[in-house]
Motif scaffolding. Sequence first.
Motif, PDB file in Angstrom:
ATOM      1  N   THR A 105      -3.813   3.817   6.464  1.00 19.08           N
ATOM      2  CA  THR A 105      -4.660   4.827   5.830  1.00 19.08           C
ATOM      3  C   THR A 105      -6.142   4.570   6.067  1.00 19.08           C
ATOM      4  OG1 THR A 105      -4.551   3.586   3.741  1.00 19.08           O
ATOM      5  CG2 THR A 105      -2.990   5.395   4.027  1.00 19.08           C
ATOM      6  N   ASN A 106      -6.441   3.561   6.917  1.00 13.36           N
ATOM      7  CA  ASN A 106      -7.817   3.293   7.355  1.00 13.36           C
ATOM      8  C   ASN A 106      -8.748   3.012   6.175  1.00 13.36           C
ATOM      9  OD1 ASN A 106      -9.724   2.893   9.322  1.00 13.36           O
ATOM     10  ND2 ASN A 106     -10.318   5.035   9.456  1.00 13.36           N
ATOM     11  N   SER A 182      -2.626  11.350  13.786  1.00 11.92           N
ATOM     12  CA  SER A 182      -3.374  10.710  12.709  1.00 11.92           C
ATOM     13  C   SER A 182      -2.787  11.057  11.344  1.00 11.92           C
ATOM     14  CB  SER A 182      -4.843  11.137  12.775  1.00 11.92           C
ATOM     15  OG  SER A 182      -5.586  10.533  11.738  1.00 11.92           O
ATOM     16  N   LYS A 183      -2.392  12.303  11.160  1.00 14.33           N
ATOM     17  CA  LYS A 183      -1.787  12.731   9.896  1.00 14.33           C
ATOM     18  C   LYS A 183      -0.455  12.039   9.674  1.00 14.33           C
ATOM     19  CE  LYS A 183      -1.789  15.346   6.223  1.00 14.33           C
ATOM     20  NZ  LYS A 183      -2.810  15.171   5.160  1.00 14.33           N
ATOM     21  N   GLU A 186      -1.122   8.453   8.682  1.00 15.21           N
ATOM     22  CA  GLU A 186      -1.621   8.401   7.312  1.00 15.21           C
ATOM     23  C   GLU A 186      -0.481   8.574   6.314  1.00 15.21           C
ATOM     24  OE1 GLU A 186      -5.178  10.385   4.579  1.00 15.21           O
ATOM     25  OE2 GLU A 186      -4.537  11.336   6.431  1.00 15.21           O
ATOM     26  N   TYR A 190       0.901   6.113   3.261  1.00 18.08           N
ATOM     27  CA  TYR A 190       1.150   6.433   1.854  1.00 18.08           C
ATOM     28  C   TYR A 190       2.572   6.070   1.452  1.00 18.08           C
ATOM     29  CZ  TYR A 190      -3.319   8.834   1.657  1.00 18.08           C
ATOM     30  OH  TYR A 190      -4.664   9.116   1.680  1.00 18.08           O
ATOM     31  N   LYS A 256      -3.256  11.486  -3.737  1.00 19.06           N
ATOM     32  CA  LYS A 256      -3.537  10.472  -2.718  1.00 19.06           C
ATOM     33  C   LYS A 256      -3.515   9.062  -3.296  1.00 19.06           C
ATOM     34  CE  LYS A 256      -6.068  13.061   0.788  1.00 19.06           C
ATOM     35  NZ  LYS A 256      -7.319  13.142   1.584  1.00 19.06           N
TER      36      LYS A 256
END
Length: 311
Positions: A105-106, A182-183, A186, A190, A256
Amino acid sequence: MATARFPGKSVDVAAANWTAPALGRPVCVNGTPWILYLLEECVDNVWEYCSVVIGLISMFCFLLSTLPQVYEAYRNGKVEEAMSFGFFFFLFSGDLTSFAGCYLTNQLPIQVVTVVFYIFTDLILISQFLYYKIKNNSSRKSPVLKWLCFMWCGAASLVLLALPKLIIDNSSTLDTQSPTTSKSVENTGYICGYLASIFYLCSRFPQLYKNFQRQSTEGTSYLLFALAMMGNGTYGLSVIVVLPALKGSKQTFIIKHLAWLIGSLGVLILDFFVTAQFIMYRKNSSAKSSTLLSVPEVEPLLCEEVELSLL
């Protein structure tokens, strides 16, 4: 223990606080200098400032939480009798998946380094547990066992010291990926966050059962759980405090951070049960010790009476 230590802002809100000069890097116009330097976050209002400060307190509590148990295990040398291996296993698994979620998630570099420190302390606790278990079950002392533990901790230290730099250097590859990839990455991060929360919740049950089985908490440091309670409580507070400053959807923000909120608040509740065990079993141990102390006062009198009757 959660990964997303600093709730921060959404990407759109964060970008609005930066201005791009003609040359050089973007400049944070109204941000707090020390937060910008340390965390690379542009914080420009009191709500976000309080959230970051509370988040740092949470991180500090987590950093210190395992150290009292390391000292307690070194002091009494009976960690295998006091602690459940399931507690260490699930805690270690939670920190590993939390690290994966942090990377995918950077998250901020300081968060990566912090999670690496958690993994390091987990390895120390597990090494202590195995060392004293083998040592106490062995009929004779083996210097080889001690050197193996030292070598294991040293090798783990070197790997974990090099790991943050490698991860931070390679994190730029995540930013250059396509939006779809990227999504997906991510979302995987999560999912790791939810898994970490499950592991953290599972870690308390073996220790609760161990304490109940022994009817004692001797050999366990309460500071381990007290600092974890402070860390989890302040983390939840840091998420709530930042809500008034959000300009975007509060529901999206909560979603999130939901994985880490479930883990933090769930573990906080379970640690109250651990606290209750410390209170109950401490009363039991004090009652037992007072009973044992009263015995030597009676025995000499009985012995004297027997001697006089013989005379």
